[in-house]
Design an enzyme around this catalytic site. Structure first.
Site, PDB file in Angstrom:
ATOM      1  N   ASP A 111     -27.493   1.626  -5.836  1.00 25.14           N
ATOM      2  CA  ASP A 111     -26.542   1.107  -7.272  1.00 25.14           C
ATOM      3  C   ASP A 111     -25.082   0.905  -7.035  1.00 25.14           C
ATOM      4  OD1 ASP A 111     -26.103   1.638  -9.953  1.00 25.14           O
ATOM      5  OD2 ASP A 111     -25.363   3.361 -10.153  1.00 25.14           O
ATOM      6  N   GLY A 137     -19.526  11.295 -16.797  1.00 22.37           N
ATOM      7  CA  GLY A 137     -20.704  10.004 -17.492  1.00 22.37           C
ATOM      8  C   GLY A 137     -21.943  11.301 -17.932  1.00 22.37           C
ATOM      9  N   PHE A 151     -23.785  12.732 -15.873  1.00 19.68           N
ATOM     10  CA  PHE A 151     -24.145  13.564 -14.794  1.00 19.68           C
ATOM     11  C   PHE A 151     -23.346  15.357 -15.330  1.00 19.68           C
ATOM     12  CE2 PHE A 151     -20.036  11.234 -13.985  1.00 19.68           C
ATOM     13  CZ  PHE A 151     -19.700  11.623 -12.893  1.00 19.68           C
ATOM     14  N   GLY A 152     -21.579  14.766 -15.705  1.00 21.79           N
ATOM     15  CA  GLY A 152     -20.746  15.436 -15.426  1.00 21.79           C
ATOM     16  C   GLY A 152     -19.600  15.233 -15.688  1.00 21.79           C
ATOM     17  N   ARG A 153     -18.767  15.637 -14.874  1.00 27.89           N
ATOM     18  CA  ARG A 153     -16.792  14.527 -15.117  1.00 27.89           C
ATOM     19  C   ARG A 153     -16.543  14.352 -14.010  1.00 27.89           C
ATOM     20  NH1 ARG A 153     -13.471  18.923 -17.851  1.00 27.89           N
ATOM     21  NH2 ARG A 153     -14.273  20.866 -16.193  1.00 27.89           N
ATOM     22  N   ALA A 154     -15.728  13.633 -13.294  1.00 27.66           N
ATOM     23  CA  ALA A 154     -14.684  13.405 -12.174  1.00 27.66           C
ATOM     24  C   ALA A 154     -13.299  14.245 -11.859  1.00 27.66           C
ATOM     25  CB  ALA A 154     -15.686  12.046 -11.346  1.00 27.66           C
ATOM     26  N   ILE A 201     -10.640  12.384 -13.670  1.00 25.79           N
ATOM     27  CA  ILE A 201     -10.954  10.674 -13.914  1.00 25.79           C
ATOM     28  C   ILE A 201     -11.868   9.831 -14.543  1.00 25.79           C
ATOM     29  CG2 ILE A 201      -9.269  10.407 -12.193  1.00 25.79           C
ATOM     30  CD1 ILE A 201     -11.073  10.194 -10.402  1.00 25.79           C
ATOM     31  N   GLY A 202     -12.743  10.913 -14.567  1.00 24.03           N
ATOM     32  CA  GLY A 202     -14.242  10.212 -14.681  1.00 24.03           C
ATOM     33  C   GLY A 202     -14.982  10.796 -15.645  1.00 24.03           C
ATOM     34  N   LYS A 210     -16.243  16.087  -7.945  1.00 25.34           N
ATOM     35  CA  LYS A 210     -17.677  16.192  -8.986  1.00 25.34           C
ATOM     36  C   LYS A 210     -17.945  16.541  -9.009  1.00 25.34           C
ATOM     37  CE  LYS A 210     -20.441  12.311  -9.313  1.00 25.34           C
ATOM     38  NZ  LYS A 210     -21.545  10.725  -8.625  1.00 25.34           N
TER      39      LYS A 210
END
Ligand code: ADP
Ligand code: MG
Length: 265
Positions: free
Chosen positions: A127, A13, A15-18, A10-11, A33
């Site tokens: 954030d 970034g 950082f990696g993935r969601a 679903i996402g 995450k």
């Protein structure tokens, strides 16, 4: 990892993935995450902080932590899935139709009580923005993404390197002062303004002029039909000196807007 089956990404970034996953035990959906763990010990501690701090939160307006574990050089954080997407998408879907006053007050009241819970635990989110606030299927909002969070007064609070969108950054951060609880209040003010107008309060064609607007605290006026309490609150949340901004405690208890908010909690 074995306890969950991956349904979709679903996402993604830096950082990696969601991932949207399903528990093999209770068949509920969760977000997992997946974050690449850095090689050095100090950076690793930074990465782990997200899971540690999220796991300390227990509040109806904060994405619920379920589990975290490590494997294959990754950190995995499993948390409640919010099926309504993020608030930025929701704002964009409105096109030019403003949200009702009830919706604004309900969502803002939920964000405030979630942020107060974070601050009561001596944690700063750092954030807060509409993209990090998620909607559940039943239309309530929850704060998420603790990837920038830190403990108040820790060395980290003094060393904030901002990498995301600059729209929510308070004057003291541009001035290289430490991040404090009132910096979160500023960011929350930006989200409240977005809910009221569907626009960012501080927008400019260049970084330089954006920073100048933020540091002057000058923003286009709110629509006249909104109640006086909201006009007044936004003005207070955008005080350029953090000491002059209300704390979440004040907003929820003694501020002129408190009565309006409690009707919506
Ligand atoms: P980052 O901003 O560091 O990439 P986020 O925690 O904000 O990481 O997650 C990235 C994206 O994954 C979010 O913008 C959102 O689309 C989705 N997401 C993250 N957590 C959730 C959640 N609990 N429920 C639903 N979607 C989520
Ligand atoms: Mg995010």
């Amino acid at each position: 990892m074995d306890g969950y089956s991956v349904r979709k990404v679903i996402g993604t970034g830096s950082f990696g993935r969601a991932l949207l996953v399903q528990s093999r035990i209770n068949h509920e959906n969760y977000v997992m995450k997946e974050i690449l763990l850095p090689k050095t010990q100090s950076k690793m501690a930074n990465t782990r902080r997200e899971a540690v701090l999220l796991s300390r939160m227990k509040h109806s307006s904060i994405v619920a932590f379920r589990d975290s574990f490590e494997g294959d050089g990754h950190l995995y954080i499993v948390m409640e899935f919010c099926g309504g997407g993020d608030l930025l998408q929701r704002i964009q879907q409105q096109k030019n139709t403003l949200f009702s006053q009830d919706t604004i007050l309900k969502w803002f009241a939920q964000m405030c009580s979630g942020t107060k819970h974070i601050h009561d635990k001596r944690v700063l989110h750092r954030d807060l923005k509409s993209k990090n606030i998620f909607l559940t299927d039943d239309g309530t909002v929850k704060l998420g993404d603790f990837g920038s969070a830190c403990v108040l007064n820790s060395a980290k609070a003094y060393a904030h390197t901002y990498v995301g969108t600059p729209y929510y950054v308070s004057p003291e951060i541009w001035d290289s002062k430490p991040y404090n609880n009132k910096s979160d209040v500023w960011s929350l003010g930006c989200v409240l303004y977005e809910l009221c107008t569907l626009r960012h309060p501080f927008q400019a064609p260049s970084w330089k002029s954006l920073i100048m607007k933020v540091c002057r605290g000058s923003y286009p006026p709110l629509p006249q039909h909104l109640p006086y309490e909201l006009h007044y609150l936004i003005k207070q949340m955008f005080k350029t000196n953090p000491k002059d901004r209300p704390s979440l405690h004040t907003i929820l208890t003694s501020h002129r807007v408190a009565g309006l908010l409690h009707r919506h909690l």
